[in-house]
Design a protein around this motif. Structure first.
Motif, mmCIF file in Angstrom:
data_model
loop_
_atom_site.group_PDB
_atom_site.id
_atom_site.type_symbol
_atom_site.label_atom_id
_atom_site.label_comp_id
_atom_site.label_asym_id
_atom_site.label_seq_id
_atom_site.Cartn_x
_atom_site.Cartn_y
_atom_site.Cartn_z
ATOM 1 N N ALA A 1 0.848 -1.196 0.000
ATOM 2 C CA ALA A 1 0.000 0.000 0.000
ATOM 3 C C ALA A 1 0.883 1.246 0.000
ATOM 4 C CB ALA A 1 -0.918 -0.007 1.227
ATOM 5 N N HIS A 2 1.932 1.201 0.796
ATOM 6 C CA HIS A 2 2.837 2.355 0.849
ATOM 7 C C HIS A 2 3.543 2.559 -0.484
ATOM 8 C CE1 HIS A 2 6.408 4.759 1.996
ATOM 9 N NE2 HIS A 2 5.564 5.319 2.829
ATOM 10 N N ALA A 3 3.972 1.473 -1.081
ATOM 11 C CA ALA A 3 4.653 1.566 -2.379
ATOM 12 C C ALA A 3 3.698 2.107 -3.446
ATOM 13 C CB ALA A 3 5.184 0.197 -2.779
ATOM 14 N N ARG A 4 2.465 1.674 -3.396
ATOM 15 C CA ARG A 4 1.464 2.163 -4.339
ATOM 16 C C ARG A 4 1.292 3.668 -4.203
ATOM 17 N NH1 ARG A 4 -4.188 -1.314 -4.880
ATOM 18 N NH2 ARG A 4 -3.704 -2.146 -6.941
ATOM 19 N N ILE A 5 1.187 4.102 -2.963
ATOM 20 C CA ILE A 5 1.038 5.531 -2.699
ATOM 21 C C ILE A 5 2.203 6.305 -3.310
ATOM 22 C CG2 ILE A 5 1.198 7.274 -0.871
ATOM 23 C CD1 ILE A 5 -0.464 5.380 0.882
ATOM 24 N N CYS A 6 3.406 5.803 -3.033
ATOM 25 C CA CYS A 6 4.586 6.503 -3.524
ATOM 26 C C CYS A 6 4.611 6.533 -5.041
ATOM 27 C CB CYS A 6 5.850 5.840 -2.976
ATOM 28 S SG CYS A 6 6.012 6.104 -1.201
ATOM 29 N N CYS B 1 -8.110 -0.039 3.700
ATOM 30 C CA CYS B 1 -8.873 1.163 3.355
ATOM 31 C C CYS B 1 -8.241 1.890 2.179
ATOM 32 C CB CYS B 1 -8.964 2.109 4.551
ATOM 33 S SG CYS B 1 -10.034 1.497 5.844
ATOM 34 N N PHE B 2 -6.919 1.903 2.160
ATOM 35 C CA PHE B 2 -6.272 2.575 1.037
ATOM 36 C C PHE B 2 -6.505 1.811 -0.270
ATOM 37 C CE2 PHE B 2 -3.029 3.190 -2.077
ATOM 38 C CZ PHE B 2 -3.168 4.551 -2.303
ATOM 39 N N HIS B 3 -6.298 0.507 -0.221
ATOM 40 C CA HIS B 3 -6.487 -0.298 -1.437
ATOM 41 C C HIS B 3 -7.907 -0.141 -1.984
ATOM 42 C CE1 HIS B 3 -2.582 -2.125 -1.432
ATOM 43 N NE2 HIS B 3 -2.752 -2.793 -0.316
ATOM 44 N N LEU B 4 -8.841 -0.048 -1.053
ATOM 45 C CA LEU B 4 -10.241 0.106 -1.449
ATOM 46 C C LEU B 4 -10.454 1.456 -2.134
ATOM 47 C CD1 LEU B 4 -12.576 -1.818 -0.996
ATOM 48 C CD2 LEU B 4 -13.267 -0.413 0.944
ATOM 49 N N PHE B 5 -9.892 2.474 -1.532
ATOM 50 C CA PHE B 5 -9.967 3.816 -2.117
ATOM 51 C C PHE B 5 -9.330 3.819 -3.508
ATOM 52 C CE2 PHE B 5 -6.942 7.329 -2.856
ATOM 53 C CZ PHE B 5 -7.825 8.348 -3.188
ATOM 54 N N TYR B 6 -8.175 3.196 -3.596
ATOM 55 C CA TYR B 6 -7.450 3.138 -4.855
ATOM 56 C C TYR B 6 -8.301 2.482 -5.943
ATOM 57 C CZ TYR B 6 -3.770 1.868 -8.179
ATOM 58 O OH TYR B 6 -3.010 1.718 -9.306
ATOM 59 N N GLN B 7 -8.999 1.440 -5.532
ATOM 60 C CA GLN B 7 -9.846 0.691 -6.454
ATOM 61 C C GLN B 7 -11.006 1.552 -6.964
ATOM 62 O OE1 GLN B 7 -8.678 -2.325 -6.893
ATOM 63 N NE2 GLN B 7 -10.146 -2.988 -8.453
ATOM 64 N N ASN B 8 -11.541 2.352 -6.056
ATOM 65 C CA ASN B 8 -12.766 3.092 -6.381
ATOM 66 C C ASN B 8 -12.536 4.486 -6.926
ATOM 67 O OD1 ASN B 8 -14.273 0.924 -5.513
ATOM 68 N ND2 ASN B 8 -14.451 1.709 -3.429
ATOM 69 N N CYS B 9 -11.425 5.063 -6.591
ATOM 70 C CA CYS B 9 -11.206 6.458 -6.967
ATOM 71 C C CYS B 9 -9.931 6.619 -7.785
ATOM 72 C CB CYS B 9 -11.110 7.340 -5.721
ATOM 73 S SG CYS B 9 -12.563 7.306 -4.678
ATOM 74 N N ARG B 10 -10.106 7.019 -8.968
ATOM 75 C CA ARG B 10 -8.968 7.345 -9.818
ATOM 76 C C ARG B 10 -8.335 8.630 -9.271
ATOM 77 N NH1 ARG B 10 -5.533 5.308 -13.696
ATOM 78 N NH2 ARG B 10 -4.304 7.121 -14.257
ATOM 79 N N VAL B 11 -7.056 8.587 -8.972
ATOM 80 C CA VAL B 11 -6.440 9.768 -8.372
ATOM 81 C C VAL B 11 -6.019 10.776 -9.443
ATOM 82 C CG1 VAL B 11 -4.542 10.637 -6.946
ATOM 83 C CG2 VAL B 11 -5.649 8.463 -6.381
ATOM 84 N N ILE B 12 -5.118 10.336 -10.315
ATOM 85 C CA ILE B 12 -4.597 11.262 -11.313
ATOM 86 C C ILE B 12 -5.392 11.107 -12.610
ATOM 87 C CG2 ILE B 12 -2.579 11.921 -12.670
ATOM 88 C CD1 ILE B 12 -0.868 10.960 -10.341
ATOM 89 N N MET C 1 -3.635 15.058 -2.244
ATOM 90 C CA MET C 1 -3.436 15.485 -0.868
ATOM 91 C C MET C 1 -3.820 14.375 0.099
ATOM 92 S SD MET C 1 -4.704 19.220 0.108
ATOM 93 C CE MET C 1 -3.554 20.224 0.996
ATOM 94 N N LEU C 2 -4.941 13.748 -0.187
ATOM 95 C CA LEU C 2 -5.393 12.637 0.650
ATOM 96 C C LEU C 2 -4.386 11.491 0.600
ATOM 97 C CD1 LEU C 2 -7.407 10.963 2.275
ATOM 98 C CD2 LEU C 2 -8.638 10.486 0.157
ATOM 99 N N VAL C 3 -3.910 11.189 -0.595
ATOM 100 C CA VAL C 3 -2.945 10.111 -0.768
ATOM 101 C C VAL C 3 -1.682 10.406 0.034
ATOM 102 C CG1 VAL C 3 -1.392 9.043 -2.463
ATOM 103 C CG2 VAL C 3 -3.815 9.351 -3.002
ATOM 104 N N ASP C 4 -1.289 11.665 0.002
ATOM 105 C CA ASP C 4 -0.089 12.045 0.738
ATOM 106 C C ASP C 4 -0.301 11.908 2.249
ATOM 107 O OD1 ASP C 4 2.603 13.079 0.757
ATOM 108 O OD2 ASP C 4 1.769 14.909 1.611
ATOM 109 N N ALA C 5 -1.478 12.272 2.688
ATOM 110 C CA ALA C 5 -1.789 12.124 4.119
ATOM 111 C C ALA C 5 -1.802 10.643 4.497
ATOM 112 C CB ALA C 5 -3.127 12.778 4.437
#
Length: 557
Positions: free
Chosen positions: A440-445, A507-518, A533-537
């Motif tokens: 999850a951390h690697a995905r965020i980065c 929770c992050f993986h779920l968010f990632y699945q549902n919400c396209r960030v970029i 911003m949320l991803v960074d937090a």
RNA sequence: GCCCCUAUAGCUCAGGAGGAUAGAGCACCGGUUUCCUAAACCGGAGGCACAGGUUCGAGUCCUGUUAGGGGUACCA
């Protein structure tokens, strides 16, 4: 700044106070707001069961209490919505704007957002590992090591001043044994035909030490009389052993603030002083040539020997002096010992002895860590130092990795026995939950890297553009970390941390699945920035969770 | 004998100071990828050792039973 639960708690008590003033509720002292995080999301972010608990003392229907309380809750703070539900719960949803604002708060306070203040700056010593300096550490030491060091991190973030200490049993029987073992190995290396005595340590690490001594000092110990040789080679060997232990322990990223020598208790007269005090208080007697602590008068089942007929002090006696030193000389407000469960019989009598010395035994906590069984193949075997079938700690860490090792040992409650499947840890490591969290951390980065490469800055993002369920869910989970710290510290249970990290990752993986960030659409830029911003937090909170466990937070996997 | 710890899904374990429909990983079955890491996500199946008690409510507290581990040294 206060945590969500603190604010909710405060609001509920304020609501209660306000109802008292209006006379809608009877004025009875209430300390606990009885809030919790419900497992069912339909029940809101927080649930308050206070009305159910107050029904009896208030002599009122819980629903009526809930109604009166809800009507008096502050409405312009953290509480967004509060609803009364049968049989008497108040379900509370956090104010959406407040929740979204926390993204700023976390990003502005990446180091301290999860700090709590229950420690109030008190000093606490955490003593752990403390294996006898008779060889390298092996895997049975790993659990206590990881628990002790994580607990220390948690205590720091909870506002304690923490010292991590290793108690060096450099006196007593085990050391005599060590000296004999070392001398025997040394003689063997010198070509003498001597058998290792029955009680001696069979481990090969002692041979390594003997070899180093032989290389450095030559044959000098052969010429000494037996007693002198033992003592001299023991003194020569101890620093080498410590070097090894220190190396072992650092493989798990542990560094002690202090190594406390048992011998120093005698040199400084601490031991003698301690016995004298007990004696002056009338708790010491001579019987059968030995010196006894009359612990039966301190509420213990039986008396215990302090000084043997031979004049040698028992482990119990030096342990009393050691703890006397912690409290009376070094003046720690609190002391936490991480012990193997096989020392459990020691707890009560040590506390009694300390009480006799004028220390409040409540300031001393023993965390008893249950045994670990290591499973190899299909058989779970108990490994013991004596039988020689031990696996060195370093070997375990080298094969499994410090991260997986720490996570595995941490994720079980200390008072449950743990089965460590060596094969699974080694071969199937990619299925290990530790990777789930780190991934999850690697995905965020990875997302943040992409943003950087596209030249998207997001400091001007607006969290209040967010609002998808999985977004709010993620933020709410992030806000739980301070509570997890509090629970872990209050109960001295670091195992909540890995479980929290797992939940946060989910929770992050779920968010990632549902919400396209970029997004590639130009019109979505404001949302993209807000999500970044949320991803960074989320990165900050996940990193903090991993930091507390002294695990790495990889940026790529 | 006495004391301490444990007993939750096939396996390894959570259940955050009693709360509303008990969770996760692995294993098993089925599904998801024109798009930021599929080491991910979604769905299915499957459980509180046993018996009492406390209470508005018990996996959680109390008692007993059973089973496993540890302790009960002039070992540590």
């Amino acid at each position: 700044m206060s945590t969500a639960s603190e604010l909710i708690r405060k609001d509920i008590l304020a609501g209660l106070e306000s109802a008292f003033e209006k006379g809608t509720l009877p004025e009875i002292q209430v300390d606990d707001a009885a809030i919790e995080r419900p497992q069912n999301p339909e029940h809101g972010n927080f649930a308050c069961s206070l009305p159910l608990k107050l029904a009896k003392p208030f002599k009122m229907n819980p629903l009526a209490i809930a109604k009166a309380l809800t009507e008096n809750l502050p409405t312009n703070g953290v509480i967004g919505n509060a609803s009364v539900v049968a049989p008497g719960f108040i379900n509370i949803t956090l104010d959406r704007r407040w929740v979204l604002d926390q993204v700023h708060w976390i990003r502005d306070n990446p180091e301290t957002f999860s700090d709590i203040s229950i420690g109030k700056g008190k000093s606490v010593q955490v003593e752990y590992v403390s294996a006898n300096p008779t060889g390298r550490l092996h895997i049975a030491h790993a659990r206590g090591a990881v628990i002790g060091s994580t607990l220390s991190e948690l205590l720091r973030t909870a506002g304690y001043i923490v010292q991590e200490e290793y108690y060096l049993n450099d006196a007593g029987n085990q050391i005599d044994n060590f000296d004999i073992s070392l001398l025997t190995r040394y003689r063997q290396l010198c070509g003498e035909c001597v058998e290792l005595p029955e009680d001696a340590y069979p481990g090969e690490d002692i041979i390594d030490v003997a070899r180093k001594i032989l290389d450095r000092d030559g044959h000098r110990y052969l010429k000494m009389p037996e007693e002198e040789a033992r003592s001299a080679i023991g003194i020569a060997g101890t620093p080498l052993i410590l070097e090894g232990i220190s190396q072992d322990i650092s493989s798990l990223r542990i560094q002690f603030d202090n190594w406390f020598s048992e011998k120093s208790l005698f040199k400084a007269g601490q031991f003698q002083k301690c016995i004298k005090i007990l004696n002056d208080k009338g708790f010491v007697e001579k019987k059968d040539g030995a010196t006894w602590l009359i612990s039966s008068e301190l509420g213990e089942e039986k008396d215990n020997v302090l000084i043997r007929r031979t004049g040698a002090p028992t482990y119990f006696a030096t342990d009393i002096a050691y703890h006397f030193n912690k409290f009376h000389e070094r003046r720690f407000d609190r002391v936490i010992d991480i012990w193997g469960a096989d020392h459990q019989g020691q707890v009560s009598r040590l506390k009694s002895a300390l009480a006799a010395l004028g220390t409040n035994p409540d300031n001393l906590d023993m965390v008893l860590v249950q045994m670990v069984r290591f499973k190899k193949g299909k058989t779970a075997e108990k490994l013991s130092k004596r039988s020689g079938n031990v696996i060195p700690l370093l070997e375990l860490v080298n094969e499994v990795g410090a991260d997986a090792c720490r996570f595995m040992f941490l994720s079980r409650s200390h008072d449950s026995q743990l089965e460590f499947d060596l094969d699974l840890a080694k071969e199937n490591s990619s299925e290990n939950p530790v990777y789930y969290v780190q991934y999850a951390h690697a995905r965020i980065c990875s997302i943040l890297r992409l943003a950087t490469s596209k030249g998207i800055s997001f400091d001007e993002g607006e969290p209040n553009r967010l609002g998808e369920p999985s977004e709010l869910n993620l933020i709410n989970k992030m806000l739980e970390l301070p509570d997890v710290v509090e629970t872990s510290v209050r109960n001295l249970e670091p195992h909540h941390l890995p479980h929290y990290a797992l939940e946060l990752a989910t929770c992050f993986h779920l968010f990632y699945q549902n919400c396209r960030v970029i997004s590639s659409h130009a019109s979505d830029i404001p949302l993209t920035k807000s999500r970044l911003m949320l991803v960074d937090a989320a990165r900050i909170v996940l990193k903090k969770s991993l930091d507390l466990m002294k695990m790495t937070a990889p940026e790529k996997m």
